[in-house]
Design a protein around this motif. Structure first.
Motif, PDB file in Angstrom:
ATOM      1  N   GLY A   3      46.390  19.434  52.382  1.00 10.01           N
ATOM      2  CA  GLY A   3      45.284  19.981  53.153  1.00 10.01           C
ATOM      3  C   GLY A   3      45.415  21.464  53.434  1.00 10.01           C
ATOM      4  N   VAL A   4      46.138  22.172  52.591  1.00 10.80           N
ATOM      5  CA  VAL A   4      46.297  23.621  52.729  1.00 10.80           C
ATOM      6  C   VAL A   4      45.239  24.310  51.866  1.00 10.80           C
ATOM      7  CG1 VAL A   4      47.836  25.591  52.342  1.00 10.80           C
ATOM      8  CG2 VAL A   4      48.759  23.414  53.183  1.00 10.80           C
ATOM      9  N   GLY A   5      44.484  25.202  52.453  1.00 12.11           N
ATOM     10  CA  GLY A   5      43.424  25.882  51.717  1.00 12.11           C
ATOM     11  C   GLY A   5      43.952  26.951  50.773  1.00 12.11           C
ATOM     12  N   VAL A   6      43.302  27.101  49.630  1.00 13.06           N
ATOM     13  CA  VAL A   6      43.633  28.154  48.668  1.00 13.06           C
ATOM     14  C   VAL A   6      42.326  28.777  48.195  1.00 13.06           C
ATOM     15  CG1 VAL A   6      44.696  28.733  46.455  1.00 13.06           C
ATOM     16  CG2 VAL A   6      45.722  26.952  47.904  1.00 13.06           C
ATOM     17  N   CYS A   7      42.248  30.095  48.262  1.00 15.01           N
ATOM     18  CA  CYS A   7      41.092  30.834  47.749  1.00 15.01           C
ATOM     19  C   CYS A   7      41.559  31.815  46.688  1.00 15.01           C
ATOM     20  CB  CYS A   7      40.391  31.614  48.861  1.00 15.01           C
ATOM     21  SG  CYS A   7      39.641  30.607  50.152  1.00 15.01           S
ATOM     22  N   ASN A   8      40.655  32.146  45.775  1.00 18.77           N
ATOM     23  CA  ASN A   8      40.938  33.203  44.807  1.00 18.77           C
ATOM     24  C   ASN A   8      39.815  34.227  44.853  1.00 18.77           C
ATOM     25  OD1 ASN A   8      38.814  31.947  43.496  1.00 18.77           O
ATOM     26  ND2 ASN A   8      39.903  31.592  41.580  1.00 18.77           N
ATOM     27  N   VAL A   9      39.827  35.157  43.916  1.00 14.65           N
ATOM     28  CA  VAL A   9      38.720  36.097  43.737  1.00 14.65           C
ATOM     29  C   VAL A   9      38.193  35.912  42.320  1.00 14.65           C
ATOM     30  CG1 VAL A   9      39.469  37.763  45.457  1.00 14.65           C
ATOM     31  CG2 VAL A   9      40.324  37.957  43.126  1.00 14.65           C
ATOM     32  N   ARG A  10      36.913  36.166  42.125  1.00 11.55           N
ATOM     33  CA  ARG A  10      36.273  35.791  40.873  1.00 11.55           C
ATOM     34  C   ARG A  10      35.511  36.950  40.245  1.00 11.55           C
ATOM     35  NH1 ARG A  10      34.278  29.846  43.201  1.00 11.55           N
ATOM     36  NH2 ARG A  10      36.367  29.291  43.947  1.00 11.55           N
ATOM     37  N   HIS A  11      35.703  37.103  38.951  1.00 12.53           N
ATOM     38  CA  HIS A  11      34.984  38.108  38.152  1.00 12.53           C
ATOM     39  C   HIS A  11      35.186  39.529  38.673  1.00 12.53           C
ATOM     40  CE1 HIS A  11      33.110  35.026  35.738  1.00 12.53           C
ATOM     41  NE2 HIS A  11      32.682  34.416  36.821  1.00 12.53           N
ATOM     42  N   TYR A  12      36.204  39.719  39.515  1.00 13.48           N
ATOM     43  CA  TYR A  12      36.432  41.055  40.069  1.00 13.48           C
ATOM     44  C   TYR A  12      36.901  42.034  39.004  1.00 13.48           C
ATOM     45  CZ  TYR A  12      41.451  40.357  39.689  1.00 13.48           C
ATOM     46  OH  TYR A  12      42.713  40.169  39.188  1.00 13.48           O
ATOM     47  N   GLY A  13      37.609  41.515  37.982  1.00 15.85           N
ATOM     48  CA  GLY A  13      38.225  42.410  37.015  1.00 15.85           C
ATOM     49  C   GLY A  13      37.666  42.264  35.615  1.00 15.85           C
ATOM     50  N   ASP A  14      36.442  41.756  35.487  1.00 17.35           N
ATOM     51  CA  ASP A  14      35.891  41.541  34.146  1.00 17.35           C
ATOM     52  C   ASP A  14      35.901  42.832  33.332  1.00 17.35           C
ATOM     53  OD1 ASP A  14      35.501  38.951  34.914  1.00 17.35           O
ATOM     54  OD2 ASP A  14      33.312  38.999  34.813  1.00 17.35           O
ATOM     55  N   ALA A  15      35.379  43.902  33.914  1.00 15.88           N
ATOM     56  CA  ALA A  15      35.318  45.174  33.187  1.00 15.88           C
ATOM     57  C   ALA A  15      36.705  45.770  33.022  1.00 15.88           C
ATOM     58  CB  ALA A  15      34.391  46.153  33.917  1.00 15.88           C
ATOM     59  N   ALA A  16      37.502  45.750  34.096  1.00 21.75           N
ATOM     60  CA  ALA A  16      38.827  46.378  34.056  1.00 21.75           C
ATOM     61  C   ALA A  16      39.717  45.741  32.993  1.00 21.75           C
ATOM     62  CB  ALA A  16      39.487  46.280  35.426  1.00 21.75           C
ATOM     63  N   VAL A  17      39.788  44.412  32.986  1.00 24.66           N
ATOM     64  CA  VAL A  17      40.676  43.722  32.043  1.00 24.66           C
ATOM     65  C   VAL A  17      40.139  43.841  30.617  1.00 24.66           C
ATOM     66  CG1 VAL A  17      41.729  41.518  31.430  1.00 24.66           C
ATOM     67  CG2 VAL A  17      41.484  42.158  33.835  1.00 24.66           C
ATOM     68  N   ALA A  18      38.816  43.744  30.467  1.00 20.67           N
ATOM     69  CA  ALA A  18      38.227  43.876  29.133  1.00 20.67           C
ATOM     70  C   ALA A  18      38.506  45.257  28.557  1.00 20.67           C
ATOM     71  CB  ALA A  18      36.721  43.614  29.192  1.00 20.67           C
ATOM     72  N   GLU A  19      38.313  46.287  29.362  1.00 17.77           N
ATOM     73  CA  GLU A  19      38.574  47.648  28.888  1.00 17.77           C
ATOM     74  C   GLU A  19      40.043  47.835  28.531  1.00 17.77           C
ATOM     75  OE1 GLU A  19      37.148  50.220  31.962  1.00 17.77           O
ATOM     76  OE2 GLU A  19      35.053  49.615  31.682  1.00 17.77           O
ATOM     77  N   PHE A  20      40.931  47.212  29.309  1.00 21.50           N
ATOM     78  CA  PHE A  20      42.357  47.340  29.021  1.00 21.50           C
ATOM     79  C   PHE A  20      42.714  46.637  27.725  1.00 21.50           C
ATOM     80  CE2 PHE A  20      46.912  46.916  29.566  1.00 21.50           C
ATOM     81  CZ  PHE A  20      47.258  48.088  30.223  1.00 21.50           C
ATOM     82  N   ALA A  21      42.112  45.478  27.490  1.00 14.98           N
ATOM     83  CA  ALA A  21      42.357  44.781  26.226  1.00 14.98           C
ATOM     84  C   ALA A  21      41.955  45.658  25.049  1.00 14.98           C
ATOM     85  CB  ALA A  21      41.581  43.461  26.196  1.00 14.98           C
ATOM     86  N   VAL A  22      40.807  46.329  25.181  1.00 15.49           N
ATOM     87  CA  VAL A  22      40.357  47.227  24.117  1.00 15.49           C
ATOM     88  C   VAL A  22      41.285  48.435  24.022  1.00 15.49           C
ATOM     89  CG1 VAL A  22      38.459  48.668  23.315  1.00 15.49           C
ATOM     90  CG2 VAL A  22      37.976  46.420  24.304  1.00 15.49           C
ATOM     91  N   ALA A  23      41.797  48.909  25.162  1.00 17.63           N
ATOM     92  CA  ALA A  23      42.749  50.023  25.135  1.00 17.63           C
ATOM     93  C   ALA A  23      44.003  49.650  24.351  1.00 17.63           C
ATOM     94  CB  ALA A  23      43.116  50.432  26.564  1.00 17.63           C
ATOM     95  N   LEU A  24      44.463  48.411  24.499  1.00 16.92           N
ATOM     96  CA  LEU A  24      45.619  47.961  23.717  1.00 16.92           C
ATOM     97  C   LEU A  24      45.288  47.935  22.229  1.00 16.92           C
ATOM     98  CD1 LEU A  24      46.956  45.073  25.993  1.00 16.92           C
ATOM     99  CD2 LEU A  24      48.052  47.280  25.585  1.00 16.92           C
ATOM    100  N   MET A  25      44.077  47.476  21.904  1.00 22.08           N
ATOM    101  CA  MET A  25      43.643  47.514  20.501  1.00 22.08           C
ATOM    102  C   MET A  25      43.648  48.947  19.973  1.00 22.08           C
ATOM    103  SD  MET A  25      40.337  44.966  20.631  1.00 22.08           S
ATOM    104  CE  MET A  25      40.325  43.572  21.772  1.00 22.08           C
TER     105      MET A  25
END
Length: 329
Positions: free
Chosen positions: A108-130
């Protein structure tokens, strides 16, 4: 020296939220949202990056909620903290690799996350690695600073085939960027239907997608279904010269499979995530040629921080007011 920031410290009638550690460049974005907590919860925020379990336990003493930034809630931490903590709010999406979710649900312990916060950041970084693997900008910068004008031969991304494993918000953003480069985009994801894709080839077999791609970029969430889903057999389909990019989770690859494939020395890789973080000093990845390693920072960008910090505060307010914003458990 560690600073401790407090909000509404005098309001001992309010529940206590503790942030036991934080990345330095996230402090200001968090402070911009402090007002959201007014009359809801006190906040005690430690402004360093300690990961020492015993120190985290000490700092979280008396907390009703804990904001988790980069900390794995091990069994030891979980048992110590859940004697009083009712909620963990994670500064990330893939919380399954940071806490035992089934156990939290049972308790019964609650857990929250964050969603779609880094879509652009992570996508751009993936392309930067490419881009780094294809055009070697970082290496060329080092050459020139060292007095070398020799240069390096590059590879164009235009007309190359990009295979995307996982087509959530980040994968879709990568696809849009790739189209801008003139790349051909193929996608494997059992949850995506062909009629929802525009100008993208949907591939039913992960092995077929890998075998037919010049670049493979991983954007799968870590779940019970995806853990280890990229097997030795799948990676064996990578053609010589293929680039393999992972900014998702290392655990979606079968244990040791990527290292075994890279040991053949005929593919390139850009990796931002690892099974053990920080990456151990004796990891064979550190000495492999043609492999770019970064310290799990794809998400660290201004826009991502703004969205993440706001969502964390909203999750806290929602929980203490009886809501379920971004609740995972």
């Amino acid at each position: 020296m560690t600073r401790i920031l407090h909000t509404q410290q005098e309001r001992t009638d309010l529940p206590l939220t503790v942030m036991p550690c934080v990345v330095d460049d996230m402090i200001e974005p968090f402070m911009q949202h402090f007002d959201m907590l007014r009359d809801v919860t006190r906040l005690r925020m430690y402004t360093d990056t300690t990961l020492d379990p015993q120190e985290i336990i000490r700092r979280c003493e008396g907390a009703d909620a804990v904001i988790v930034i980069g900390v794995h809630i091990t069994d030891e931490l979980y048992e110590a903290l859940t004697s009083h903590v009712k909620l963990f709010v994670f500064g990330g999406t893939g919380v399954a690799s940071y806490i035992d979710l089934p156990r939290a649900e049972r308790d019964g312990v609650g857990v929250c996350n964050v969603r779609h916060y880094g879509d652009a950041a992570v996508a751009e970084f993936a392309v930067a690695l490419m881009m780094e693997l294809s055009r070697h900008v970082g290496e060329l910068n080092t050459q020139v600073r060292n007095g070398d004008w020799h240069g390096l031969f590059g590879t164009e991304l235009n007309n190359k085939t990009l295979g995307i494993l996982g087509f959530g918000g980040i994968g879709q953003t990568v696809a849009r960027i790739a189209h801008g480069f003139g790349m051909n985009v193929r996608v494997w994801n059992s949850h995506v239907h062909a009629d929802s894709l525009d100008g993208i080839e949907l591939v039913d077999s992960m092995a077929d997608l890998v075998a037919g791609s010049d670049i493979v970029s991983v954007h799968l969430p870590l779940t019970d279904e995806t853990r280890g889903i990229i097997t030795d057999d799948v990676l064996s389909k990578l053609r010589s010269g293929t680039m393999f990019i992972n900014t998702a989770r290392a655990e979606v690859i079968a244990h040791g499979a990527l290292e075994r494939r890279l040991m053949r020395g005929d593919i390139l890789a850009g990796l931002d995530v690892f099974e053990e973080e920080p990456l151990p000093a004796d990891s064979p990845l550190r000495t492999m040629p043609g492999v770019i390693l970064t310290p799990h920072v794809a998400w660290r960008a201004d826009g991502a921080y703004a969205s993440m910090t706001e969502q964390i505060m909203r999750a806290l307010v929602s929980f203490f007011e009886g809501g379920d914003y971004n609740r995972v458990v």
